[in-house]
Design a protein around this motif. Structure first.
Motif, PDB file in Angstrom:
ATOM      1  N   ALA A  43       0.839  -1.206   0.000  1.00 36.66           N
ATOM      2  CA  ALA A  43       0.000   0.000   0.000  1.00 36.66           C
ATOM      3  C   ALA A  43       0.867   1.247   0.000  1.00 36.66           C
ATOM      4  CB  ALA A  43      -0.926  -0.014   1.214  1.00 36.66           C
ATOM      5  N   SER A  44       1.985   1.207   0.745  1.00 41.83           N
ATOM      6  CA  SER A  44       2.907   2.344   0.743  1.00 41.83           C
ATOM      7  C   SER A  44       3.522   2.532  -0.640  1.00 41.83           C
ATOM      8  CB  SER A  44       4.011   2.129   1.784  1.00 41.83           C
ATOM      9  OG  SER A  44       3.480   2.027   3.084  1.00 41.83           O
ATOM     10  N   ALA A  45       3.878   1.431  -1.279  1.00 42.91           N
ATOM     11  CA  ALA A  45       4.472   1.525  -2.619  1.00 42.91           C
ATOM     12  C   ALA A  45       3.492   2.136  -3.611  1.00 42.91           C
ATOM     13  CB  ALA A  45       4.912   0.139  -3.085  1.00 42.91           C
ATOM     14  N   LEU A  46       2.197   1.815  -3.447  1.00 41.06           N
ATOM     15  CA  LEU A  46       1.196   2.350  -4.369  1.00 41.06           C
ATOM     16  C   LEU A  46       0.919   3.832  -4.135  1.00 41.06           C
ATOM     17  CD1 LEU A  46      -1.333  -0.624  -4.485  1.00 41.06           C
ATOM     18  CD2 LEU A  46       0.174   0.156  -6.311  1.00 41.06           C
ATOM     19  N   LEU A  47       1.344   4.367  -2.987  1.00 36.51           N
ATOM     20  CA  LEU A  47       1.168   5.800  -2.738  1.00 36.51           C
ATOM     21  C   LEU A  47       2.139   6.647  -3.553  1.00 36.51           C
ATOM     22  CD1 LEU A  47       0.559   6.035   1.119  1.00 36.51           C
ATOM     23  CD2 LEU A  47      -1.047   6.608  -0.700  1.00 36.51           C
ATOM     24  N   LEU A  48       3.202   6.021  -4.009  1.00 35.47           N
ATOM     25  CA  LEU A  48       4.189   6.769  -4.783  1.00 35.47           C
ATOM     26  C   LEU A  48       3.626   7.139  -6.152  1.00 35.47           C
ATOM     27  CD1 LEU A  48       7.313   4.566  -4.012  1.00 35.47           C
ATOM     28  CD2 LEU A  48       6.703   6.731  -2.930  1.00 35.47           C
ATOM     29  N   ALA A  49       4.155   8.205  -6.715  1.00 27.83           N
ATOM     30  CA  ALA A  49       3.762   8.597  -8.062  1.00 27.83           C
ATOM     31  C   ALA A  49       4.101   7.464  -9.033  1.00 27.83           C
ATOM     32  CB  ALA A  49       4.491   9.878  -8.471  1.00 27.83           C
ATOM     33  N   LYS A  50       3.224   7.244 -10.028  1.00 24.89           N
ATOM     34  CA  LYS A  50       3.438   6.144 -10.965  1.00 24.89           C
ATOM     35  C   LYS A  50       4.756   6.279 -11.723  1.00 24.89           C
ATOM     36  CE  LYS A  50      -1.402   4.884 -11.802  1.00 24.89           C
ATOM     37  NZ  LYS A  50      -2.445   4.705 -12.829  1.00 24.89           N
ATOM     38  N   VAL A  82       8.294 -12.692 -15.621  1.00 27.15           N
ATOM     39  CA  VAL A  82       9.418 -11.868 -15.174  1.00 27.15           C
ATOM     40  C   VAL A  82       8.967 -10.454 -14.835  1.00 27.15           C
ATOM     41  CG1 VAL A  82      11.679 -10.939 -15.853  1.00 27.15           C
ATOM     42  CG2 VAL A  82      11.024 -13.255 -16.523  1.00 27.15           C
ATOM     43  N   ILE A  83       7.994  -9.912 -15.570  1.00 27.56           N
ATOM     44  CA  ILE A  83       7.662  -8.487 -15.428  1.00 27.56           C
ATOM     45  C   ILE A  83       6.206  -8.232 -15.031  1.00 27.56           C
ATOM     46  CG2 ILE A  83       9.441  -7.811 -17.065  1.00 27.56           C
ATOM     47  CD1 ILE A  83       7.302  -7.546 -19.204  1.00 27.56           C
ATOM     48  N   ALA A  84       5.415  -9.293 -14.791  1.00 27.07           N
ATOM     49  CA  ALA A  84       3.980  -9.092 -14.519  1.00 27.07           C
ATOM     50  C   ALA A  84       3.746  -8.260 -13.259  1.00 27.07           C
ATOM     51  CB  ALA A  84       3.283 -10.445 -14.389  1.00 27.07           C
ATOM     52  N   GLN A  85       4.483  -8.527 -12.197  1.00 22.42           N
ATOM     53  CA  GLN A  85       4.241  -7.790 -10.947  1.00 22.42           C
ATOM     54  C   GLN A  85       4.661  -6.333 -11.077  1.00 22.42           C
ATOM     55  OE1 GLN A  85       5.236  -9.770  -7.274  1.00 22.42           O
ATOM     56  NE2 GLN A  85       5.675  -7.846  -6.251  1.00 22.42           N
ATOM     57  N   HIS A  86       5.751  -6.087 -11.789  1.00 27.10           N
ATOM     58  CA  HIS A  86       6.163  -4.693 -12.012  1.00 27.10           C
ATOM     59  C   HIS A  86       5.072  -3.928 -12.753  1.00 27.10           C
ATOM     60  CE1 HIS A  86       8.887  -1.312 -12.905  1.00 27.10           C
ATOM     61  NE2 HIS A  86       8.239  -1.288 -14.070  1.00 27.10           N
ATOM     62  N   LEU A  87       4.517  -4.534 -13.799  1.00 30.94           N
ATOM     63  CA  LEU A  87       3.458  -3.877 -14.565  1.00 30.94           C
ATOM     64  C   LEU A  87       2.218  -3.657 -13.705  1.00 30.94           C
ATOM     65  CD1 LEU A  87       3.806  -5.846 -17.915  1.00 30.94           C
ATOM     66  CD2 LEU A  87       4.436  -3.460 -17.513  1.00 30.94           C
ATOM     67  N   ALA A  88       1.955  -4.584 -12.775  1.00 37.92           N
ATOM     68  CA  ALA A  88       0.800  -4.418 -11.895  1.00 37.92           C
ATOM     69  C   ALA A  88       0.961  -3.185 -11.014  1.00 37.92           C
ATOM     70  CB  ALA A  88       0.625  -5.666 -11.025  1.00 37.92           C
ATOM     71  N   SER A 146       0.788   0.124 -12.972  1.00 40.57           N
ATOM     72  CA  SER A 146      -0.570   0.494 -13.398  1.00 40.57           C
ATOM     73  C   SER A 146      -1.493   0.760 -12.215  1.00 40.57           C
ATOM     74  CB  SER A 146      -1.163  -0.611 -14.278  1.00 40.57           C
ATOM     75  OG  SER A 146      -1.200  -1.842 -13.573  1.00 40.57           O
ATOM     76  N   GLY A 147      -0.954   0.786 -11.000  1.00 39.49           N
ATOM     77  CA  GLY A 147      -1.765   1.092  -9.817  1.00 39.49           C
ATOM     78  C   GLY A 147      -2.362  -0.109  -9.135  1.00 39.49           C
ATOM     79  N   ALA A 148      -2.112  -1.311  -9.656  1.00 43.26           N
ATOM     80  CA  ALA A 148      -2.617  -2.565  -9.055  1.00 43.26           C
ATOM     81  C   ALA A 148      -4.118  -2.512  -8.803  1.00 43.26           C
ATOM     82  CB  ALA A 148      -1.865  -2.880  -7.758  1.00 43.26           C
ATOM     83  N   THR A 149      -4.867  -1.947  -9.745  1.00 45.40           N
ATOM     84  CA  THR A 149      -6.322  -1.926  -9.631  1.00 45.40           C
ATOM     85  C   THR A 149      -6.878  -3.309  -9.975  1.00 45.40           C
ATOM     86  OG1 THR A 149      -6.593  -1.265 -11.931  1.00 45.40           O
ATOM     87  CG2 THR A 149      -6.376   0.493 -10.303  1.00 45.40           C
ATOM     88  N   PRO A 150      -8.126  -3.621  -9.544  1.00 49.06           N
ATOM     89  CA  PRO A 150      -8.706  -4.917  -9.915  1.00 49.06           C
ATOM     90  C   PRO A 150      -8.720  -5.144 -11.421  1.00 49.06           C
ATOM     91  CG  PRO A 150     -10.015  -3.889  -8.184  1.00 49.06           C
ATOM     92  CD  PRO A 150      -8.995  -2.868  -8.613  1.00 49.06           C
TER      93      PRO A 150
END
Length: 405
Positions: A268-275, A361-367, A370-374
């Motif tokens: 959640a802290s990581a998602l607070l950062l600017a994209k 390899v890169i799916a989690q980074h892309l998530a 992109s803000g990890a929205t549903p």
């Protein structure tokens, strides 16, 4: 004797038939009996007709009621559909507002930190100091393996295992090795940042990593840069969790002589950062891994036998991979610069490890980018070539409170 009785009976019958008065009387009695039976049948038929008419009226009434109920059902279904569409629009708008709010908050915090840093006079010392534990060399087993193989072997020795994906260790190691080729920083959550940094430092330098804890209001970027410029693997704590974007933005560039890992405690802290943060910091797929430190006691780590340097991918290869990502994941609405780093990592991982499928390899980074929205998680889950890669996204969704339904 019977013959005489029959003859007598026949004489009587003939005599009665020839008697007109008796014959008429019999006909009259038969007619009365017939009319009585006919009247009873007519009465029964009338009663049955009444029942049929009543039943038909009841059926008509029920049909009318059914039609009314069906009309009400269709009307309610239409209202529910309209309400669901309005709710979906409200939810989407709410999600966008929250994302913009989070991004604005994070950006404001980062800009405030940058502003404070800019206002700090040259040579001034911050009121808070860094907590630094320098790394040192350790005895390692020398193995003739590529860097990915060394990293996987060391992670296993340190007690890291696949929690929900059979290829989790390989994908995580491939992502880290691919990022090393770009010389860009890495970000990953604790507690896995610790064993990953330890495994990487042993494989590259036969050493243990340097640990740097940055206070929340720390502003001396030069002090941090001085440490990170030294050769070795450096783990930086406290920057992402405190949204210290002043330090983070200053450190988000190539480190040719060292490896920088930003650790964080909360997604959640990581998602607070600017994209834009994730345009220059890579997040490997490690959400499906588990660290069991009690399994690592007394096991000597491995280091490379020879040169373990990794070739940086070519510009054309990176741009082609980024273009392919943009075409496959257009619904994520990621800008072109946001796709360059994951594309470079994917190409480098393929060159270093022979990774034909770059999704794991890169799916989690892309998530995270992109803000990890549903919706983003669902898009990436569909994008992955098989169900195994979806395990990382499912684990990430669970950590963020997003169920896969």
């Amino acid at each position: 004797m019977n013959s005489k009785n029959d003859e007598a009976l026949k004489l009587v019958q003939d005599a009665l038939i020839e008697d007109k008065r008796i014959r008429d009387k019999c006909v009259e009695l038969g007619k009365e009996r017939y009319e009585s039976l006919l009247a009873d049948d007519r009465e029964l038929l009338s009663a049955i007709n009444d029942e049929i008419n009543g039943a038909e009226r009841k059926v008509a009434e029920l049909k009318a009621e059914v039609n009314n109920l069906e009309s009400r059902r269709d009307g309610l279904a239409s209202e529910v559909g309209d309400a669901e569409r309005r709710l979906s629009e409200v939810t989407d708008n709410e999600q966008r507002v929250f994302q913009e709010l989070e991004s604005n908050i994070a950006l404001k915090l980062g800009l405030q930190t940058v502003l404070k840093s800019a206002r700090t006079p040259a040579g001034a010392v911050s009121r808070t100091s860094l907590d630094v534990k320098l790394g040192s060399t350790v005895k390692c087993e020398i193995l003739d393996k590529n860097l990915t193989g060394l990293l996987v072997a060391n992670l296993k020795k340190l007690g890291v295992s696949d929690a929900s994906s059979p290829r989790g260790l390989q994908a995580a190691a491939a992502g880290v090795v691919g990022c090393l080729a770009t010389c860009m920083p890495i970000a990953m959550p604790e507690p896995l940042a610790t064993p990953m940094a330890t495994a990487l430092a042993a494989a590259l330098y036969a050493a243990i990593p340097t640990r740097i804890v940055v206070p929340a209001d720390f502003r001396d970027t030069a002090a941090v840069s001085k440490i990170l410029a030294q050769p070795g693997v450096h783990v930086v704590e406290g920057v992402i969790d405190s949204a210290n974007e002043g330090i983070l933005f200053s450190m988000s560039h190539q480190w040719e002589s060292s490896t920088v890992i930003f650790s964080f405690r909360s997604y959640a802290s990581a998602l607070l950062l600017a994209k834009e943060t994730w345009d220059s910091i890579f997040v490997p797929n490690i959400s499906a891994l588990a660290w069991l430190p009690f399994l690592s006691r007394g096991k000597k780590l491995a280091t490379a036998k020879g040169d373990s340097s990794i070739r940086c991918p070519g510009r054309r290869d990176i741009l082609d991979a980024a273009e392919e990502l943009a075409g496959s994941l257009d619904s994520l609405a990621l800008s072109a610069p946001s796709l360059v780093l994951p594309a470079a990592v994917a190409v480098a991982a393929d060159a270093a490890c022979g990774t034909e499928e770059y999704e794991p390899v890169i799916a989690q980074h892309l998530a995270l980018a992109s803000g990890a929205t549903p919706g983003a998680l669902e898009t990436l889950r569909d994008w992955c070539s098989d169900g195994a890669e979806g395990a990382w996204l499912d684990e990430l969704g669970l950590r963020l409170g997003i169920s896969n339904e």
